[in-house]
Design a protein around this motif. Structure first.
Motif, mmCIF file in Angstrom:
data_model
loop_
_atom_site.group_PDB
_atom_site.id
_atom_site.type_symbol
_atom_site.label_atom_id
_atom_site.label_comp_id
_atom_site.label_asym_id
_atom_site.label_seq_id
_atom_site.Cartn_x
_atom_site.Cartn_y
_atom_site.Cartn_z
ATOM 1 N N ALA A 92 0.751 -1.274 -0.107
ATOM 2 C CA ALA A 92 0.101 -0.592 0.137
ATOM 3 C C ALA A 92 0.823 1.816 -0.137
ATOM 4 N N LYS A 94 0.469 4.554 -0.114
ATOM 5 C CA LYS A 94 0.250 5.522 0.649
ATOM 6 C C LYS A 94 0.926 5.516 1.752
ATOM 7 N N ALA A 95 1.191 4.023 2.695
ATOM 8 C CA ALA A 95 1.901 4.686 3.780
ATOM 9 C C ALA A 95 3.436 5.550 3.192
ATOM 10 N N ASP A 113 0.017 -0.746 -4.762
ATOM 11 C CA ASP A 113 -1.615 -0.300 -4.017
ATOM 12 C C ASP A 113 -1.666 0.746 -4.739
ATOM 13 N N HIS A 136 -7.335 2.077 -5.876
ATOM 14 C CA HIS A 136 -8.639 2.337 -5.529
ATOM 15 C C HIS A 136 -8.891 3.884 -4.992
ATOM 16 N N HIS A 231 -13.766 -6.648 -2.406
ATOM 17 C CA HIS A 231 -12.262 -5.568 -2.055
ATOM 18 C C HIS A 231 -13.089 -5.176 -0.229
ATOM 19 N N GLN A 237 -3.724 -0.631 11.805
ATOM 20 C CA GLN A 237 -2.923 -1.086 13.285
ATOM 21 C C GLN A 237 -3.879 -1.775 14.005
ATOM 22 N N GLY A 272 -3.667 -3.231 6.911
ATOM 23 C CA GLY A 272 -3.897 -3.026 8.496
ATOM 24 C C GLY A 272 -3.337 -3.511 9.529
ATOM 25 N N GLY A 316 0.797 -1.699 4.440
ATOM 26 C CA GLY A 316 1.982 -0.926 3.976
ATOM 27 C C GLY A 316 2.482 -0.652 4.928
ATOM 28 N N ARG A 317 2.001 -0.201 6.113
ATOM 29 C CA ARG A 317 2.382 -0.304 7.946
ATOM 30 C C ARG A 317 3.519 -1.069 8.331
#
Ligand code: PLP
Length: 477
Positions: A92, A94-95, A113, A136, A231, A237, A272, A316-317
């Motif tokens: 992901a 975005k992270a 992503d 997305h 999806h 977290q 997540g 991501g995280r």
């Protein structure tokens, strides 16, 4: 050291035996102190990094990030092969996304992503195979959709009825058949230790599950769209697998009804997975999560008597978070007498505010979510007793805190170099120019070498878009 606990310390924080210790729970695997006590990451001394690039500075341990990507793919691949299907893992973006990071995760076998045209542009500029990019977002512009379809992205996640037409029309105009997923909200919302399961979730993303079948009928009626599956992303977290298990079983019930009218080859359960920000955090190991989620998918599919789908994830995280460390320099230090919670004004304790040269512009998470971090002196080790500190930023905002509470050697002083671990995710990505502070550079470290990934912003950058300035070229008069 004979340190005593501060009455101002939160319950989860205990006095460290050694306030120089770099706990592997929160520090990248390569982090250690050299014989002079200086922090080293990826074989590069923090003092050398600060000397060359200044502070604040984001440091990314390349091998730590790569190994998290590798381990995640290996865990999901082996668990889903065990039950007789396949897993796909998308990083992901975005992270934290830069071209280098996009290349590293692609090298390790992950897709990427993205959720905006900007993230798509970075992934494409990195040379990521478009067919391994998923896009997305709840309000992709028509231009973003067209660009994604034209580039040949593997999947687009449709988030609303309006987007069914927009993606179908763009694909038809470009003479393509676009694979799409349908974003649904399963009613499960998870955060850290707990999850909440409701029938109707009040949120902007996706379709309520009850409307999924009608939306998929509309998608299937458009010849320029190929429906892949549902999806969902239940939050961030997250510790433990219970929220994912509940969400997967709700999604698979709908997935099985969708199979009655046509193929549904995949199921995307989002990202997540939680990480440790402090030593009090105890995230579930990725291999355990993969095993639990595979077990529940297998059990549900068997109970519903449907074939196992390919299952996709978007962490991501958990890939990049622990790979990042931010370096700061200490500017000022002050002790503030604070009334103890629940006591009269006579009962006070001193809180030591240590102010650094960054803050909420490079890490908005404490101000946004009350997120906790930890801190160590990076430029030296110290024998001094441990003292409770609060690390504050330099912004004109009282909520501008970097670390709410940790113990540092009490001799921490102006000029000391500090390091805050676990800042790889959602720090640079959420960085701002608040108070017209330039965003810091990002440097990768590996095998004793430092490589600049993103240069820091200068005053010239800050003035460059202000049309009231005649010329901001360096040296212009
Ligand atoms: N996928 C989607 C759709 C998301 O919204 C997010 C984050 O909010 C992610 C993946 C990545 O989440 P995380 O970084 O917590 O793994």
């Amino acid at each position: 050291m004979t340190s005593v606990a501060s009455p101002l310390a939160p319950d989860w924080l205990s006095v460290p035996v050694d306030a120089n210790e770099l706990s592997p729970v929160v520090w990248p695997s390569s982090a250690h102190r050299d014989k002079h006590g200086v922090l080293s990451i990826g074989g590069v001394l923090a003092t050398d990094l600060a000397g060359q690039y200044g502070t604040p500075l984001y440091v990314v341990d390349e091998e730590h990030l790569r190994s998290r990507a590798r381990d995640t793919l290996a865990a999901f691949s082996s668990e889903f092969e065990r039950i007789g299907t396949r897993a796909k893992v998308y990083y992901a973006g975005k992270a934290f996304l830069s071209t280098a990071v996009a290349r590293w995760v692609s090298d390790e076998g992950l897709g990427v992503d993205v959720c905006t045209g900007g993230e798509l542009a970075v992934a494409l500029a990195a040379g990521v195979d478009a067919s391994r990019i998923g896009m997305h977002g709840n309000n992709k512009s028509i231009a973003e959709i067209e660009r994604a379809v034209a580039a040949g992205v593997g999947t687009i996640v449709i988030d609303s009825e309006i987007e069914i037409d927009r993606v179908a029309d763009a694909a038809a105009r470009l003479g393509r058949v676009q694979s799409v997923r349908l974003r649904v909200n399963s009613g499960v919302h998870a955060h850290t230790h707990d999850f909440l399961a409701t029938a109707h979730e009040d949120q902007k993303f996706g379709f309520p599950l009850a409307r999924a079948e009608a939306a998929v009928r509309t998608i299937r009626a458009r010849p320029s769209l190929a429906f892949l599956g549902l999806h969902c992303h239940i939050g961030s977290q997250i510790f433990g697998a219970d929220g994912f298990a509940e969400s997967a079983s709700r999604l698979l019930a709908v997935h099985s009804r969708l199979l009655e009218a046509g193929p549904v080859s995949e199921l995307n359960l989002g990202g997540g997975f939680g990480i440790a920000y402090t030593t009090a955090d105890d995230p579930t190991p990725i291999a355990e999560l993969a095993a639990r989620i595979a077990d529940i998918v297998e059990a549900e599919c068997r109970a519903l008597d449907i074939p196992l789908p390919v299952v996709a994830f978007e962490p991501g995280r958990s890939i990049v978070g622990g790979a990042g460390v931010t370096l700061y320099s200490v500017g000022t230090i002050k002790d503030v007498d604070v009334t103890l919670p629940g006591e009269t004004s006579d009962a006070t304790a001193a809180r030591r505010y240590v102010s650094v040269d960054g803050g909420m512009s490079d890490n908005a998470r404490p101000a946004l979510y009350g997120a906790d971090y930890s801190v160590r002196i990076a430029g030296r080790a110290s024998d001094a007793d441990a003292a409770l500190v609060r690390i504050a930023g330099k912004h004109c905002e009282s909520g501008d805190i970097v670390v709410y509470a940790d113990y540092l050697p009490a001799d921490v002083a102006p000029g000391d170099l500090l390091a805050v671990p676990a800042t790889g995710a959602y720090c640079w990505a959420l960085a701002s120019n608040y108070n017209l502070v330039g965003r810091p550079p990002v440097v990768a470290v590996a095998d004793g070498e430092a490589t600049l990934l993103i240069r820091g912003e200068t005053e010239h950058d800050l003035l460059a878009r202000d049309t009231g300035v005649a010329s901001t070229e360096p040296g212009a008069s």
